[in-house]
Design a protein around this motif. Structure first.
Motif, short mmCIF file in Angstrom:
data_model
loop_
_atom_site.label_atom_id
_atom_site.label_comp_id
_atom_site.label_asym_id
_atom_site.label_seq_id
_atom_site.Cartn_x
_atom_site.Cartn_y
_atom_site.Cartn_z
N MET A 1 12.47 6.24 -6.30
CA MET A 1 12.71 5.29 -5.18
C MET A 1 11.78 6.08 -3.83
N SER A 2 10.77 6.17 -3.85
CA SER A 2 9.83 6.97 -3.00
C SER A 2 9.39 5.96 -2.22
N GLU A 3 9.69 6.15 -0.66
CA GLU A 3 9.37 5.18 0.38
C GLU A 3 8.20 6.01 1.21
N ILE A 4 7.36 5.78 1.43
CA ILE A 4 6.04 6.47 2.40
C ILE A 4 5.71 5.44 3.64
N TYR A 5 6.12 6.11 4.67
CA TYR A 5 5.55 5.29 6.05
C TYR A 5 4.10 6.31 6.32
N ARG A 6 3.18 5.11 6.80
CA ARG A 6 1.84 5.86 6.86
C ARG A 6 0.93 4.60 7.73
N LEU A 7 -0.16 5.23 8.19
CA LEU A 7 -1.31 4.42 8.52
C LEU A 7 -1.97 3.63 7.71
N ALA A 8 -2.31 2.34 7.79
CA ALA A 8 -3.12 1.54 6.95
C ALA A 8 -4.42 2.21 7.01
N GLU A 9 -5.12 2.04 5.82
CA GLU A 9 -6.38 2.51 5.66
C GLU A 9 -7.24 1.00 5.33
N PRO A 10 -8.53 1.16 5.63
CA PRO A 10 -9.31 -0.11 5.10
C PRO A 10 -9.18 -0.54 3.66
N SER A 11 -8.86 0.44 2.75
CA SER A 11 -8.51 0.14 1.29
C SER A 11 -7.51 -0.70 1.25
N ASP A 12 -6.25 -0.74 2.25
CA ASP A 12 -5.19 -1.51 2.28
C ASP A 12 -5.32 -2.85 2.37
N ALA A 13 -6.60 -3.26 3.09
CA ALA A 13 -6.49 -4.57 3.68
C ALA A 13 -6.34 -5.74 2.75
N GLU A 14 -6.92 -5.78 1.32
CA GLU A 14 -6.56 -6.76 0.68
C GLU A 14 -5.06 -7.01 0.35
N ARG A 15 -4.39 -5.98 0.01
CA ARG A 15 -2.81 -6.14 -0.16
C ARG A 15 -2.16 -6.67 1.18
N LEU A 16 -2.72 -6.03 2.42
CA LEU A 16 -2.07 -6.61 3.74
C LEU A 16 -2.34 -8.13 3.91
N VAL A 17 -3.40 -8.75 3.40
CA VAL A 17 -3.80 -9.95 3.62
C VAL A 17 -2.46 -10.72 2.79
N ASP A 18 -2.16 -10.48 1.76
CA ASP A 18 -1.37 -10.73 1.07
C ASP A 18 0.16 -10.61 1.43
N VAL A 19 0.49 -9.64 1.95
CA VAL A 19 1.89 -9.43 2.58
C VAL A 19 1.91 -10.28 3.72
N ILE A 20 1.02 -10.29 4.74
CA ILE A 20 1.23 -10.82 5.94
C ILE A 20 1.07 -12.36 5.86
N TYR A 21 0.29 -12.79 4.85
CA TYR A 21 -0.09 -14.40 4.64
C TYR A 21 1.35 -14.91 4.02
N ASP A 22 1.87 -14.28 3.09
CA ASP A 22 2.96 -14.75 2.33
C ASP A 22 4.22 -14.63 3.30
N ALA A 23 4.30 -13.47 4.38
CA ALA A 23 5.25 -13.50 5.31
C ALA A 23 5.26 -14.33 6.20
N TYR A 24 4.30 -14.84 6.66
CA TYR A 24 4.10 -15.80 7.71
C TYR A 24 4.11 -17.29 7.49
N ILE A 25 4.68 -17.61 6.40
CA ILE A 25 4.73 -18.82 6.02
C ILE A 25 5.32 -19.66 7.06
N THR A 26 6.53 -19.42 7.57
CA THR A 26 7.36 -19.94 8.63
C THR A 26 6.54 -20.43 9.89
N ILE A 27 5.77 -19.23 10.12
CA ILE A 27 5.00 -19.36 11.42
C ILE A 27 3.97 -20.63 11.30
#
Length: 179
Positions: A1-27
């Motif tokens: 059950m590892s949790e890591i808090y960190r700064l995003a890196e450019p290589s995270d961008a594709e996953r972040l697009v999915d996270v943000i887009y899916d989370a912002y459906i109500t918006i």
């Protein structure tokens, strides 16, 4: 059950697009004019490079993200750091990951690293639950504006993360303003 808090890196961008887009459906359904709601890969990459975009990873997967704006001025002219682009992937919503990331950024980044006494963020009155959620987490309304762009009333909210420093600053402003 590892949790890591960190700064995003450019290589995270594709996953972040999915996270943000899916989370912002109500918006998007509310037709709020928030850049994150329609963010594409280029905009997410720009956010990672220009700001401090934090992520919470669970078992190697990004489940939540929150950005500390590095813009020298913001629309609200707030003297405090400004948070934006807060998103929790729908598969992880209700699990507490958003609260964990928000608290970590407030305490570790804003209070301890930046040394600020308070932090701000903004949200729309017409969103069905965001305003109440932030108020439950200790944020208070300090300003309101309707920019006439269809978003309706937007609130600037503030949370004091270092009460001693905040009150010392306020006392200094008060004393300085009476001379």
């Amino acid at each position: 059950m590892s949790e890591i808090y960190r700064l995003a890196e450019p290589s995270d961008a594709e996953r972040l697009v999915d996270v943000i887009y899916d989370a912002y459906i109500t918006i998007r359904e509310l037709e709020l004019q928030w850049p994150a709601a329609h963010a594409d890969l280029a905009l997410v990459e720009e956010n990672i490079v220009k700001n401090a975009c934090y992520v919470l990873e669970k078992e190697g997967q990004i489940v939540a993200t929150l950005t500390l704006s590095k813009e020298t001025t913001n629309r609200w002219n707030s003297e405090y750091p400004f948070l934006k682009w807060f998103a929790v992937h729908p598969d992880a919503q209700g699990s507490g990951f958003g609260t964990k990331l928000l608290t970590w950024v407030e305490e570790v980044v804003i209070r301890d690293e930046v040394g600020a006494s308070a932090v701000t963020l903004a949200t729309a009155e017409k969103h069905p639950w965001l305003l109440n959620m932030y108020e439950r987490k200790g944020y208070e309304r300090i300003d309101a504006i309707d920019r006439g762009n269809g978003d309706g009333t937007m609130y600037l909210l503030r949370k004091i993360v270092n009460p001693h420093l905040y009150h010392t600053e306020r006392l200094g402003h008060h004393i300085g303003g009476t001379r």
